[in-house]
Motif scaffolding. Structure first.
Motif, PDB file in Angstrom:
ATOM      1  N   LEU A 131       0.828  -1.199   0.000  1.00 40.95           N
ATOM      2  CA  LEU A 131       0.000   0.000   0.000  1.00 40.95           C
ATOM      3  C   LEU A 131       0.867   1.256   0.000  1.00 40.95           C
ATOM      4  O   LEU A 131       0.587   2.226  -0.725  1.00 40.95           O
ATOM      5  N   ARG A 132       1.923   1.256   0.785  1.00 45.32           N
ATOM      6  CA  ARG A 132       2.820   2.419   0.817  1.00 45.32           C
ATOM      7  C   ARG A 132       3.476   2.660  -0.534  1.00 45.32           C
ATOM      8  O   ARG A 132       3.744   3.798  -0.915  1.00 45.32           O
ATOM      9  N   SER A 133       3.727   1.583  -1.272  1.00 50.54           N
ATOM     10  CA  SER A 133       4.411   1.731  -2.559  1.00 50.54           C
ATOM     11  C   SER A 133       3.548   2.446  -3.599  1.00 50.54           C
ATOM     12  O   SER A 133       4.056   2.895  -4.615  1.00 50.54           O
ATOM     13  N   PHE A 156      -1.002   4.100   7.912  1.00 52.69           N
ATOM     14  CA  PHE A 156       0.003   3.437   7.077  1.00 52.69           C
ATOM     15  C   PHE A 156       0.951   4.405   6.382  1.00 52.69           C
ATOM     16  O   PHE A 156       1.970   3.990   5.868  1.00 52.69           O
ATOM     17  N   SER A 157       0.663   5.721   6.386  1.00 55.59           N
ATOM     18  CA  SER A 157       1.520   6.648   5.654  1.00 55.59           C
ATOM     19  C   SER A 157       1.336   8.064   6.160  1.00 55.59           C
ATOM     20  O   SER A 157       0.207   8.501   6.438  1.00 55.59           O
ATOM     21  N   ASP A 158       2.446   8.805   6.263  1.00 52.36           N
ATOM     22  CA  ASP A 158       2.377  10.220   6.607  1.00 52.36           C
ATOM     23  C   ASP A 158       1.848  11.057   5.455  1.00 52.36           C
ATOM     24  O   ASP A 158       1.409  12.191   5.650  1.00 52.36           O
ATOM     25  N   ASP A 159       1.895  10.509   4.249  1.00 56.98           N
ATOM     26  CA  ASP A 159       1.572  11.290   3.058  1.00 56.98           C
ATOM     27  C   ASP A 159       0.101  11.216   2.655  1.00 56.98           C
ATOM     28  O   ASP A 159      -0.364  12.013   1.852  1.00 56.98           O
ATOM     29  N   ALA A 160      -0.642  10.253   3.184  1.00 56.38           N
ATOM     30  CA  ALA A 160      -2.028  10.052   2.759  1.00 56.38           C
ATOM     31  C   ALA A 160      -2.989  10.690   3.756  1.00 56.38           C
ATOM     32  O   ALA A 160      -3.101  10.261   4.899  1.00 56.38           O
TER      33      ALA A 160
END
Length: 352
Positions: A131-133, A156-160
């Motif tokens: 998912l991060r990819s 799962f991500s700082d960017d989402a």
């Protein structure tokens, strides 16, 4: 004559399926490559096979930590980049890429920018890495506050950035309970009352799709969804609910439709949920029958998360009848501006 779209499906072990959708009988010889690059022009590609068949199985071991794409080079058509339609996401069964569909003016939806899925509660660590990819910038959750509180999305991500736009789809929530194998006395009582009154699960699903078109809460949820993903900072994006079928199905139908994807492909994309959870369907029905001991209740509960063309066609036909096109519906009802639609085209469609 043209290639409508190309897609791949992971089957099991190293077996994969290539699906070329076209009305041409003879597509000529093509060469198939795999790559990690989301770019049809890349030179970093690896040869897999040569064929002239529109549907074949091939051997390929995908990398579960990173997105894999494919490039198909035709003798008679331009080369196309494509990917897995149902991504092999560990812990999820209905995570899909909407890329590759051809619009009525000949452009295609980009791969790797728009995803739809079931909820994230069953992701394991391998699934998180995959998912991060994807590099997601936004996650849009159509579940109710009660559903979110019960099963919050894992971080799962700082960017989402996460958004919760609830269309208040009570039938979809009941379907989620059914998917959770909720066969409590309360659920069975409600099922019996519905059966006795002549209601069917299928008709409830149709009514829900019709309500998505013009109920105030649905309008607000789907309007905010489109306005959010019309911002470059929020793409690539993923949209999901509990099972990734009805609330998510309507939202993606509207997005794909206003981009110009024809009705047959809108229905096809909705119906892919059947393929995504084919192995689950039989076990669900058998479990309902075992838990309730009543075939009518089991059939009713199963119908609440079934996937049928008539469900999504109900909302499509209502929109087309009342507004002429999905794009016009998005402008008149969901209040999308011409600039926002132009942004969506730029973000989601390949260049001419």
């Amino acid at each position: 004559m043209q290639i409508e779209y190309v897609e791949a499906f992971f089957l099991d072990d190293h077996q994969n399926e290539l699906n070329i959708v076209t009305d041409e009988d003879n597509i000529g010889t093509y060469r198939l490559y795999w790559t990690y690059e989301n770019d049809v022009q890349t030179t970093d590609k690896h040869f897999l096979l040569e064929s002239n068949q529109k549907n074949i199985q091939f051997n390929f071991a995908y990398n579960p930590d990173k997105v894999n794409y494919f490039i198909i080079e035709f003798e008679q058509h331009p080369a196309l980049l494509f990917g897995y339609r149902i991504l092999p996401m560990s812990g999820m069964y209905n995570f899909r890429d909407i890329g590759g569909y051809r619009t009525e003016n000949g452009r295609r939806i980009k791969w790797g920018v728009g995803f739809r899925s079931d909820h994230l509660q069953n992701l394991n660590e391998d699934g998180f890495e995959f998912l991060r990819s994807l590099g997601l910038k936004s996650v849009i959750d159509f579940r109710s506050p009660l559903e979110v509180e019960k099963d919050p999305n894992p971080f799962f991500s700082d960017d989402a950035q996460s958004f919760n736009f609830d269309p208040q789809a009570h039938v979809a929530m009941a379907a989620g309970n059914a998917q959770n194998l909720d066969t409590s006395e309360d659920m069975k009582t409600r099922a019996l009352k519905a059966i006795e009154s002549g209601e069917t699960g299928a008709q409830q699903m149709v009514d829900q799709q019709l309500a998505f078109v013009d109920s105030p809460t649905s309008i607000e949820a789907f309007k905010q969804t489109l306005k959010t993903i019309a911002q470059p900072s929020n793409v690539p994006t993923m949209q999901h609910c509990r099972g990734g079928k009805d609330r998510t199905g309507f939202a993606l139908m509207v997005l794909e439709g206003l981009l110009g994807v024809p009705k047959p492909q809108l229905v096809y994309d909705y119906m892919l949920t059947n393929r995504a959870r084919a192995k689950k369907n039989v076990s669900y029905y058998n479990r309902f029958l075992e838990e309730t001991g009543d075939e009518k209740i089991a059939q009713y509960l199963y119908s609440l998360f079934d996937t049928k063309e008539e469900f999504i066609l109900a909302s499509i036909e209502k929109i087309l009848t009342q507004y002429g096109s999905i794009r016009q519906y998005a402008k008149e009802v969901l209040s999308l501006s011409d600039d926002e639609i132009a942004n969506l085209e730029k973000l989601f469609l390949e260049e001419d």
